[in-house]
Design a protein around this motif. Structure first.
Motif, PDB file in Angstrom:
ATOM      1  N   GLN A 219      -7.925  -2.845   0.206  1.00  0.00           N
ATOM      2  CA  GLN A 219      -8.132  -3.728  -0.855  1.00  0.00           C
ATOM      3  C   GLN A 219      -6.916  -5.219  -1.153  1.00  0.00           C
ATOM      4  O   GLN A 219      -7.208  -5.856  -1.130  1.00  0.00           O
ATOM      5  CB  GLN A 219      -8.390  -2.596  -2.098  1.00  0.00           C
ATOM      6  N   PHE A 220      -5.506  -4.838  -0.081  1.00  0.00           N
ATOM      7  CA  PHE A 220      -5.181  -5.774  -0.735  1.00  0.00           C
ATOM      8  C   PHE A 220      -5.174  -6.556   0.132  1.00  0.00           C
ATOM      9  O   PHE A 220      -4.894  -7.871  -0.578  1.00  0.00           O
ATOM     10  CB  PHE A 220      -2.742  -5.371  -0.826  1.00  0.00           C
ATOM     11  N   GLN A 221      -5.169  -6.681   0.989  1.00  0.00           N
ATOM     12  CA  GLN A 221      -5.560  -7.795   2.412  1.00  0.00           C
ATOM     13  C   GLN A 221      -6.818  -8.136   2.039  1.00  0.00           C
ATOM     14  O   GLN A 221      -6.764  -9.790   2.308  1.00  0.00           O
ATOM     15  CB  GLN A 221      -5.611  -6.577   3.803  1.00  0.00           C
ATOM     16  N   ARG A 222      -7.397  -7.961   1.092  1.00  0.00           N
ATOM     17  CA  ARG A 222      -8.905  -8.572   0.837  1.00  0.00           C
ATOM     18  C   ARG A 222      -8.669  -9.624  -0.043  1.00  0.00           C
ATOM     19  O   ARG A 222      -8.877 -10.932  -0.269  1.00  0.00           O
ATOM     20  CB  ARG A 222      -9.766  -7.127   0.362  1.00  0.00           C
ATOM     21  N   ILE A 223      -7.437  -9.379  -1.409  1.00  0.00           N
ATOM     22  CA  ILE A 223      -7.223 -10.038  -1.689  1.00  0.00           C
ATOM     23  C   ILE A 223      -6.509 -11.214  -1.708  1.00  0.00           C
ATOM     24  O   ILE A 223      -6.139 -12.737  -1.720  1.00  0.00           O
ATOM     25  CB  ILE A 223      -6.207  -9.365  -3.180  1.00  0.00           C
ATOM     26  N   LEU A 224      -5.316 -10.899  -0.634  1.00  0.00           N
ATOM     27  CA  LEU A 224      -4.787 -12.013   0.089  1.00  0.00           C
ATOM     28  C   LEU A 224      -5.305 -13.352   0.964  1.00  0.00           C
ATOM     29  O   LEU A 224      -5.041 -14.024   0.957  1.00  0.00           O
ATOM     30  CB  LEU A 224      -3.720 -11.176   1.093  1.00  0.00           C
ATOM     31  N   GLU A 225      -6.818 -12.586   1.715  1.00  0.00           N
ATOM     32  CA  GLU A 225      -7.655 -13.327   2.208  1.00  0.00           C
ATOM     33  C   GLU A 225      -8.326 -13.688   1.005  1.00  0.00           C
ATOM     34  O   GLU A 225      -9.512 -15.285   1.824  1.00  0.00           O
ATOM     35  CB  GLU A 225      -8.157 -12.691   3.539  1.00  0.00           C
TER      36      GLU A 225
ATOM     37  N   TYR B  12     -10.992   7.337  -5.264  1.00  0.00           N
ATOM     38  CA  TYR B  12     -12.339   7.554  -4.619  1.00  0.00           C
ATOM     39  C   TYR B  12     -13.114   8.339  -4.325  1.00  0.00           C
ATOM     40  O   TYR B  12     -12.687   9.936  -4.289  1.00  0.00           O
ATOM     41  CB  TYR B  12     -12.783   6.052  -2.761  1.00  0.00           C
ATOM     42  N   GLY B  13     -14.494   8.908  -4.818  1.00  0.00           N
ATOM     43  CA  GLY B  13     -14.864   9.927  -4.803  1.00  0.00           C
ATOM     44  C   GLY B  13     -13.923  11.389  -5.792  1.00  0.00           C
ATOM     45  O   GLY B  13     -13.834  13.246  -5.424  1.00  0.00           O
ATOM     46  N   GLY B  14     -13.251  11.115  -6.982  1.00  0.00           N
ATOM     47  CA  GLY B  14     -11.774  11.911  -7.086  1.00  0.00           C
ATOM     48  C   GLY B  14     -10.332  12.611  -6.304  1.00  0.00           C
ATOM     49  O   GLY B  14      -9.987  12.762  -7.301  1.00  0.00           O
ATOM     50  N   GLN B  15     -10.651  11.040  -5.501  1.00  0.00           N
ATOM     51  CA  GLN B  15      -9.476  11.692  -4.255  1.00  0.00           C
ATOM     52  C   GLN B  15      -8.743  10.156  -4.407  1.00  0.00           C
ATOM     53  O   GLN B  15      -9.083   9.441  -4.684  1.00  0.00           O
ATOM     54  CB  GLN B  15      -9.775  12.327  -3.521  1.00  0.00           C
ATOM     55  N   LEU B  16      -7.663  10.381  -4.611  1.00  0.00           N
ATOM     56  CA  LEU B  16      -6.445   9.168  -4.564  1.00  0.00           C
ATOM     57  C   LEU B  16      -6.659   8.229  -2.867  1.00  0.00           C
ATOM     58  O   LEU B  16      -6.662   9.128  -2.008  1.00  0.00           O
ATOM     59  CB  LEU B  16      -5.291   9.649  -4.656  1.00  0.00           C
ATOM     60  N   LEU B  17      -6.685   7.516  -3.659  1.00  0.00           N
ATOM     61  CA  LEU B  17      -6.953   6.647  -1.980  1.00  0.00           C
ATOM     62  C   LEU B  17      -5.646   6.137  -0.830  1.00  0.00           C
ATOM     63  O   LEU B  17      -4.420   6.125  -1.714  1.00  0.00           O
ATOM     64  CB  LEU B  17      -6.753   4.806  -2.176  1.00  0.00           C
ATOM     65  N   PRO B  18      -5.739   6.704  -0.096  1.00  0.00           N
ATOM     66  CA  PRO B  18      -5.084   7.121   1.253  1.00  0.00           C
ATOM     67  C   PRO B  18      -3.811   5.574   1.171  1.00  0.00           C
ATOM     68  O   PRO B  18      -5.121   4.266   1.078  1.00  0.00           O
ATOM     69  CB  PRO B  18      -5.187   7.077   2.137  1.00  0.00           C
ATOM     70  N   PRO B  19      -3.144   5.210   1.666  1.00  0.00           N
ATOM     71  CA  PRO B  19      -2.025   4.116   2.006  1.00  0.00           C
ATOM     72  C   PRO B  19      -3.372   2.483   3.276  1.00  0.00           C
ATOM     73  O   PRO B  19      -3.206   1.550   2.521  1.00  0.00           O
ATOM     74  CB  PRO B  19      -1.006   4.611   2.629  1.00  0.00           C
TER      75      PRO B  19
ATOM     76  N   ALA C 261       0.550  -1.382   0.404  1.00  0.00           N
ATOM     77  CA  ALA C 261       0.236   0.226  -0.117  1.00  0.00           C
ATOM     78  C   ALA C 261       0.528   1.270  -0.329  1.00  0.00           C
ATOM     79  O   ALA C 261       0.839   2.217  -0.938  1.00  0.00           O
ATOM     80  CB  ALA C 261      -0.644  -0.037   1.141  1.00  0.00           C
ATOM     81  N   ASN C 262       1.782   1.424   0.797  1.00  0.00           N
ATOM     82  CA  ASN C 262       3.116   2.069   0.896  1.00  0.00           C
ATOM     83  C   ASN C 262       3.657   2.400  -0.350  1.00  0.00           C
ATOM     84  O   ASN C 262       3.783   4.007  -0.883  1.00  0.00           O
ATOM     85  CB  ASN C 262       3.489   2.177   2.475  1.00  0.00           C
ATOM     86  N   THR C 263       4.191   1.848  -0.951  1.00  0.00           N
ATOM     87  CA  THR C 263       5.054   1.454  -2.481  1.00  0.00           C
ATOM     88  C   THR C 263       3.448   2.583  -3.343  1.00  0.00           C
ATOM     89  O   THR C 263       4.519   3.069  -4.239  1.00  0.00           O
ATOM     90  CB  THR C 263       5.336   0.665  -2.199  1.00  0.00           C
ATOM     91  N   VAL C 264       2.830   1.786  -3.284  1.00  0.00           N
ATOM     92  CA  VAL C 264       1.781   1.765  -4.535  1.00  0.00           C
ATOM     93  C   VAL C 264       1.443   3.387  -4.289  1.00  0.00           C
ATOM     94  O   VAL C 264       1.156   3.989  -5.056  1.00  0.00           O
ATOM     95  CB  VAL C 264       0.488   1.369  -4.424  1.00  0.00           C
ATOM     96  N   HIS C 265       1.542   3.653  -3.353  1.00  0.00           N
ATOM     97  CA  HIS C 265       0.969   5.205  -2.949  1.00  0.00           C
ATOM     98  C   HIS C 265       1.720   6.745  -3.355  1.00  0.00           C
ATOM     99  O   HIS C 265       1.434   7.381  -3.819  1.00  0.00           O
ATOM    100  CB  HIS C 265       0.116   5.772  -1.988  1.00  0.00           C
ATOM    101  N   SER C 266       2.946   5.876  -3.299  1.00  0.00           N
ATOM    102  CA  SER C 266       4.210   7.018  -3.121  1.00  0.00           C
ATOM    103  C   SER C 266       4.513   6.292  -4.887  1.00  0.00           C
ATOM    104  O   SER C 266       5.224   7.828  -4.927  1.00  0.00           O
ATOM    105  CB  SER C 266       5.571   5.666  -2.316  1.00  0.00           C
ATOM    106  N   ILE C 267       4.595   5.835  -5.153  1.00  0.00           N
ATOM    107  CA  ILE C 267       4.473   5.745  -6.674  1.00  0.00           C
ATOM    108  C   ILE C 267       3.425   6.551  -7.397  1.00  0.00           C
ATOM    109  O   ILE C 267       3.758   7.295  -8.832  1.00  0.00           O
ATOM    110  CB  ILE C 267       3.910   4.145  -7.589  1.00  0.00           C
ATOM    111  N   LEU C 268       2.037   6.480  -6.891  1.00  0.00           N
ATOM    112  CA  LEU C 268       0.418   6.950  -7.160  1.00  0.00           C
ATOM    113  C   LEU C 268       1.012   9.261  -7.122  1.00  0.00           C
ATOM    114  O   LEU C 268       1.138   9.509  -7.967  1.00  0.00           O
ATOM    115  CB  LEU C 268      -0.179   7.100  -6.614  1.00  0.00           C
TER     116      LEU C 268
END
Length: 667
Positions: free
Chosen positions: A361-367, A348-355, A273-280
């Motif tokens: 979201q990524f935890q939902r994928i892992l589970e 979400y709502g025109g704003q970038l998702l925070p970490p 999450a932090n790396t994706v947010h940093s890249i965005l």
């Protein structure tokens, strides 16, 4: 499913009573915010294009010119030498424009014209200044008077803080080197590799090429250089990369590693999450032009053209040549985990998702316990194999229906994220761990990286990260800038809680990641398995030895008044000679980003000076003083080679190879 239903703006059903129409206000609100965000982005890009187009001037300087002209006219001083009156006489007379209004309009028109003329003059002056190359040949610690004057003028011209593309149109064009110089440098580069008889044969062939074939081709090359911004970059991209039919994996794609001794968080979802947010965040700064251009000596800008296709870019396979699909924007991410593909919305709502939201979201994928669909797990092997089978399979099995929708979700994503099941990284107590880490980033399992994407971010189970980047759209330094920004932002700006999770509270009402649906027929599965066999054979043929070297670094080499690049190149020549007993044609890449749309150029580091030093080192009777002398000669020769690769033979340097040069003299 409640969250998923909220994402639908409206739905209707046919009932016996008629049409039942239901409208979701929340969904409409998000559509409105997304539209506002999109238009804001367009306005920012338009504004940045204007600011970069008039650099080094600014809109405020236009106001200064207008006020100065109006003030002069008010004081009965005509700075236009009659042009304002002539403009005023050309304006229509009538009630629409009173004499005072015509005077104001003519003043504004003259001021704007004078300001635009000054902008063009300053940009022309800036291009002339950037064409100066004497600073590269100044002795270390000494600077000539002309170079000092040039640096002062450059600092004066760059006093305003530039945007990423402010210098683009002012950068000089890459010069076309003369054929005679190209042939002479080619012969010089192959002389250490050939005996006398073979060299005479090669010299005869080169002379025949220079006298008979080269003049006509050189005319075509010069003609192309007149109507293109860079006469070689488009050919380099197409013939060196896009027309290659062999696998991208190993042969072309390269990788980047994480911190060796630091792991900011061992939690996979949080680190992702932090790396994706940093890249965005980097992408947002890139879109806004807020990243300053790379500057040599702090005053010489480098071309920023390659950064344009860093995100939202995919290499599309073709039977004869590939193409690059680049989108202006992408609002989702493609994610791979345990053989399954997901689409994760980034806004979400025109704003970038925070970490915190991304971690959820990524935890939902892992589970997610669902198994892969038939053919889904190893689908990415198509991008790891040869290009023609992938192009045929793409046209046959992924051009319609759910497969096309799912493939579009991957190819139109901002970039690709692989949540890896393994653990990698530097562990001193585990020999060979760096080898496995590097091979995992280079090729993985051959089906868990999407090698066609501009880059694939890999996050391992223990929190380590890495990247695999496609090469055609840009060179490694461009990804390096992104990677440094990401690592610094992740560690020092965003940070983690004491438990290793992302800071902040997630919004649980977010719709879960969308699982991509595939309907791959048995023939498609067979094509996937065929590509996987080719990719695995290639991966198994790779012997990789990667280890941290901590005995000394570039600091010690520089204290010895030696170029670290030249030191490494001569070390490679010496090691190869001791191992093989002979020399080989050596290619070293050097960037030409001091020119507009410049990419890389060839440095031939196996020179006569290098071979003389290596032979002296191999000679038991060689003295220390003689070896030191030959080493210094080689270092300065290598320094000249590097400068020549940047500035070109047209400016009097070494080893700038013409595109029309003898074939074995080019890459």
């Amino acid at each position: 499913m409640a969250e998923a239903h909220q994402a639908v703006a409206f739905q209707f059903t046919v009932t016996p009573e008629g049409l039942d129409f239901q409208l979701s206000r929340e969904a409409v609100r998000h559509l409105y915010l997304a539209t506002v965000h999109s238009w804001k982005k367009r306005l920012v890009r338009t504004k940045n294009s204007f600011l970069s187009g008039v650099y080094p001037a600014s809109p405020s300087s236009w106001m200064v010119a207008l006020v100065a002209t109006a003030g002069s006219c008010y004081c009965h001083v005509d700075p236009s030498l009659g042009l304002i009156a002539r403009i005023q006489s050309c304006l229509p007379h009538g009630q629409a424009l009173s004499p005072r209004a015509r005077a104001v309009v003519s003043t504004v028109v003259f001021s704007t014209g004078a300001w635009l003329a000054a902008v063009l003059l300053f940009r022309r002056l800036l291009r002339l200044l950037l064409s100066y190359h004497g600073w590269m040949f100044e002795p270390h610690g000494h600077m000539s008077r002309s170079t000092r004057l040039w640096m002062a003028l450059m600092k004066l011209m760059s006093i305003r803080k530039p945007l990423l593309y402010s210098f683009q149109s002012s950068l000089p064009k890459l010069p076309v080197p003369p054929v005679k110089a190209t042939v002479a440098r080619y012969l010089e580069s192959v002389r250490p590799l050939l005996d006398d008889d073979k060299y005479r044969e090669m010299a005869a062939l080169a002379k025949d090429f220079q006298e008979n074939t080269a003049p006509r081709l050189q005319r075509y090359l010069r003609l192309k250089s007149w109507w293109t911004t860079n006469y070689v970059s488009d050919w380099w991209e197409e013939y060196i990369y896009l027309r290659g039919r062999s696998p991208l994996m190993v042969n072309s794609n390269y990788y980047a590693m994480d911190f060796l001794y630091v792991t900011p968080s061992p939690i996979q979802a949080a680190r992702a999450a932090n790396t994706v947010h940093s890249i965005l965040l980097y992408r947002r700064r890139l879109d806004r032009g807020e990243i300053p251009p790379m500057m040599a000596l702090g005053v010489v800008p480098m071309c920023s053209y390659q950064s344009e296709r860093m995100f939202n870019t995919t290499r599309i396979p073709g039977k004869e040549t590939d193409t690059l699909l680049h989108l202006a924007d992408s609002k989702h991410l493609a994610v791979y985990h345990k053989g399954r593909y997901y689409k994760v919305w980034l806004y979400y709502g025109g704003q970038l998702l925070p970490p915190a939201d991304l971690e959820m979201q990524f935890q939902r994928i892992l589970e997610d316990p669902s198994p892969p669909q038939p053919g889904e797990e190893r689908l990415a092997a198509l991008t790891a194999g040869e290009r023609v089978p992938w192009a045929e399979a793409r046209a046959r099995f992924f051009s319609r229906g759910p497969n096309k929708v799912a493939l579009d979700a991957i190819e139109r994503a901002a970039f690709f994220l692989a949540l890896d099941e393994d653990e990698h990284g530097q562990e001193p107590e585990r020999p060979g761990c760096m080898d496995a880490y590097a091979k995992s980033l280079l090729h993985g399992r051959c089906y868990d990286r999407w090698f066609d994407k501009s880059f694939t971010l890999v996050v391992y189970k223990n929190g380590k990260v890495g990247a695999n980047a496609e090469h055609s759209w840009a060179d490694a330094p461009i990804v390096g800038h992104l990677w440094e920004f990401m690592l610094a932002t992740d560690k020092f700006q965003l940070g983690y809680t004491e438990g290793g999770h992302c800071k902040g509270d997630p919004r649980w009402q977010l719709a879960p990641p969308q699982r991509l649906q595939w309907d791959i027929p048995p023939e498609g599965v067979a094509a996937i398995e065929a590509s996987l066999r080719v990719a695995r054979a290639l991966a198994e043929d790779v012997d990789f030895c990667c280890f941290p070297f901590s005995t000394f670094g570039k600091g010690l080499i520089k204290r010895c008044r030696t170029s670290p690049d030249a030191f490494i190149q001569i070390a490679l020549q010496l090691a190869h000679f001791r191992d093989k007993g002979s020399f080989c044609l050596t290619y070293e890449a050097s960037m030409t980003r001091l020119f507009r749309e410049g990419r890389t150029e060839t440095v031939r580091s196996c020179t006569a000076e290098a071979t003389a030093f290596v032979r002296c080192m191999a000679e038991p009777r060689g003295t220390r003083s003689e070896r030191q002398r030959l080493f210094k000669v080689q270092v300065w020769a290598q320094f000249g080679l590097s400068l020549g690769s940047v500035w070109g033979a047209g400016l009097g340097c070494r080893f700038r190879v013409s595109v029309w040069g003898v074939s074995s003299g080019c890459r």
